[in-house]
Scaffold this active site. Structure first.
Site, PDB file in Angstrom:
ATOM      1  N   ALA A 181       0.943  -1.377  -0.240  1.00  0.00           N
ATOM      2  CA  ALA A 181      -0.136  -0.130   0.020  1.00  0.00           C
ATOM      3  C   ALA A 181       1.176   1.125  -0.207  1.00  0.00           C
ATOM      4  O   ALA A 181       0.109   2.625  -0.251  1.00  0.00           O
ATOM      5  CB  ALA A 181      -1.033  -0.188   1.161  1.00  0.00           C
ATOM      6  N   MET A 182       2.260   1.184   1.052  1.00  0.00           N
ATOM      7  CA  MET A 182       2.822   2.247  -0.113  1.00  0.00           C
ATOM      8  C   MET A 182       3.466   3.169  -1.020  1.00  0.00           C
ATOM      9  O   MET A 182       3.805   2.189  -1.735  1.00  0.00           O
ATOM     10  CB  MET A 182       4.711   1.839   1.292  1.00  0.00           C
ATOM     11  CG  MET A 182       5.232   2.813   0.999  1.00  0.00           C
ATOM     12  SD  MET A 182       4.970   4.568   2.276  1.00  0.00           S
ATOM     13  CE  MET A 182       6.333   5.831   0.883  1.00  0.00           C
TER      14      MET A 182
END
Lengths: 518, 109
Positions: B80-81
């Site tokens: 998700a980063m």
């Protein structure tokens, strides 16, 4: 790797020709703004789609800092027939991020073009470059002491108004329809000329940012979700800060309540009682702020109804939660609040949550922040629901009618569950239409799950199309597929425009399915 | 709320680091001639904190993550980063912020 030994080449371009082009780019932009080494290109490889990154790998990245450099890039690309994919902040999450439509295209990154050229606090207008973020704009407004608000989409702080508006994104304040509140563009065309749309064509005009239409055909629209030019400046309207801002939520307990709540909110939206983009968030969308799927189950596949009900019960989350806000003077807000309260009472269901009632509820807080244009990235909690970094927005339009929302939710849930995925969706109401935004979340590190997500997305597109529904926006892996949904005549008109404006097909071929090579 | 980022797996720690560098991104976003960041704390507050101080991403302060490690995750991203390019956050600023996060005290409970 030597300079001449490039790992990836633009389609149809020989290594030596590409090397010559790179040398020209270096002369134009400086070495530090021409990236060809793999370690330099890595940040542009990070995607969230259900396809291999390699299919969207760029051959080079260029960064420009002014319009003349953009013109120069276009000239060199024309000379060597090199396709160029332009990004502004490069954070189009769930729609392709910064990666180009297809392998080998070079990326023109305009993040360094980040000047706020003008803000008129009386007319409430701004003129900005593509690299300006909402955070930058909001901070600048605050520093100057202007009583103006911006309208960011959910990734607020790290994206900007130009990119989001050109992709026809939406926000959550009364200025939610971003393209509606855009006014005037500067566009570098494929032939190198600089077009100023609308009143910007008139010498010494001071109405470029106040009157959208200009004279003759309205051109701004053809530069959104398209590849007919590179927008280097854009005007937008800013919302005057109201005396009173009153956010609220209404929780509804049953799945079928979506029908009645849409019927109740539609007239309030059309009549301007609730002027902002009202959200109807489904359970898992709402839950993702505070809950992870792994808190309840580690089984693969769709989350069961029993688990979803437990989440609702244990976290006091509705089947649907409506978020809206009132804006204006104290008197205006009081009158409109009474109308809202009366409408909900008349409906006979729905638990009203005010800001005081909500307390420190993080879901309410971030929704309230978005509805008043504050920066927040809390919605990224969505990516924690299933984990693994896979996200594709499936975003069909719906009439603002309760019966339609029921049909779409049932159809989407059935298809998602069939592929072992969850319905994580919300509706955003803008008077007559609903953007139905469903985050197709999956674990990108699990190849089997990624494959299912891909099939799921394709089936969603196909089944919704059979029912007469089209999406308002899609990721780069499915752009050509979606262009077909809108029929052969639209495709042919777009291609005709492309031939006329970009005969060498150098500007972002593939964007929205527009490509002279297919 | 059930998000206890500190007990997540190492990959999330990586993600957290990367998120820290989101902050770095904003440095160049504010790089107008008349608009400078006061310091790394401000950068952290404007970008990183939106995820890493609210439970969306893991806590990254006070973990003695090395600057090199942090910088790598900012550039690559993880799950998700998001990844952040040098156009968004230049190398020098990234290094400065990475050192700031690396040397920071744990957040107050």
């Amino acid at each position: 790797m030597t300079e001449q030994n490039y790992a990836i080449l633009p389609p149809g371009v020989e290594s030596q020709a590409f090397h010559n082009a790179v040398q020209q780019f270096r002369q134009l932009l400086g070495n530090e703004n021409v990236l060809v080494k793999q370690e330099q290109l890595v940040p542009y490889m990070k995607i969230m789609m259900s396809v291999d990154e390699a299919g969207h790998a760029a051959s080079a990245v260029l960064t420009a800092t002014n319009v003349e450099q953009v013109q120069g890039v276009v000239r060199i690309c024309n000379e060597h027939k090199i396709p160029v994919w332009t990004v502004s902040t490069g954070h189009n999450f769930g729609y392709g991020t910064a990666a180009p439509h297809h392998r080998g295209q070079i990326i023109l990154d305009l993040k360094k073009m980040n000047k706020i050229i003008e803000i008129d606090p009386d007319l409430c207008t701004a003129l900005v470059e593509p690299g300006v973020t909402y955070q930058q704009l909001a901070d600048h407004i605050k520093e100057k002491g202007y009583k103006l608000w911006v309208d960011p989409p959910a990734p607020s702080a790290i994206v900007g108004p130009v990119g989001n508006t050109l992709d026809r994104g939406i926000g959550y304040t009364p200025y939610a329809e971003h393209f509606m509140f855009q006014c005037g563009m500067e566009v570098v065309l494929a032939n190198g000329k600089v077009l100023r749309t609308g009143m910007g064509g008139v010498r010494d005009s001071n109405t470029w940012q106040v009157f959208k239409w200009g004279y003759g055909p309205y051109l701004d629209g053809i530069f959104t979700q398209s590849n007919f030019g590179i927008v280097t400046k854009m005007g937008l309207w800013l919302m005057p800060q109201p005396d009173v801002f009153r956010p609220f939520a209404v929780k509804f307990r049953k799945d079928e309540d979506i029908k009645d709540l849409v019927e109740m909110f539609r007239p309030l939206s059309i009549n301007g009682i609730i002027p902002n983009g009202v959200v109807f968030a489904g359970t898992l969308y709402e839950a993702s702020v505070t809950v992870r799927r792994s808190d309840y189950t580690t089984e693969k596949g769709a989350t069961s109804k029993d688990v979803i009900q437990r989440i609702r019960d244990e976290h006091n989350i509705g089947a649907w939660t409506a978020y809206g806000a009132l804006y204006g003077t104290h008197e205006q807000v009081e009158v409109n609040w009474r109308i809202v309260i009366d409408s909900i009472k008349k409906l006979g269901k729905g638990e009203i949550i005010t800001e005081d009632h909500a307390g420190n509820d993080p879901a309410f807080k971030y929704r309230a922040d978005l509805m008043r244009g504050n920066m927040t990235l809390t919605e990224f909690g969505l990516y924690n629901w299933r984990g693994g970094g896979g996200s594709m927005w499936f975003a069909p339009l719906s009439q603002a009618k309760g019966s339609e929302t029921v049909k779409q939710v049932e159809l989407a849930t059935r298809i998602l569950n069939k592929h072992g995925l969850d319905y994580v969706g919300e509706f955003i109401l803008t008077q007559r239409a609903l953007h139905h935004v469903i985050d197709v979340l999956f674990d990108r590190t699990d190849t089997e799950e990624m494959s299912r997500a891909h099939d799921c997305f394709a089936e969603l597109l196909g089944e919704f199309e059979k029912n007469g529904y089209g999406v308002y926006r899609v990721n780069t892996a499915f752009m050509d597929r979606v262009a077909n949904s809108f029929g052969p005549v639209q495709r042919e008109v777009n291609k005709t425009l492309k031939r006329a404006l970009d005969p060498n097909n150098i500007l972002a071929p593939g964007k929205s399915g527009i490509d002279l090579d297919i | 709320m059930s998000l206890s980022m500190t007990c997540r797996c190492g990959k999330w720690i990586f993600a957290a680091c990367a998120a820290v560098f989101l902050a770095l991104l904003s440095v160049s976003a504010f790089a107008k001639e008349d608009d400078k960041w006061r310091n790394e704390e401000q950068v952290y507050a404007k970008i990183c904190a939106y995820c890493h101080d609210v439970g969306v991403g893991p806590v990254i302060k006070g973990r003695q993550l090395t600057p090199t490690y942090i910088a790598a995750w900012v550039r690559h991203g993880w799950k998700a980063m998001p990844a952040f390019s040098s156009a968004f956050i230049d190398d020098k600023t990234l290094q400065r912020l990475a050192e700031y996060v690396s040397q920071s005290a744990p957040p107050q409970q």
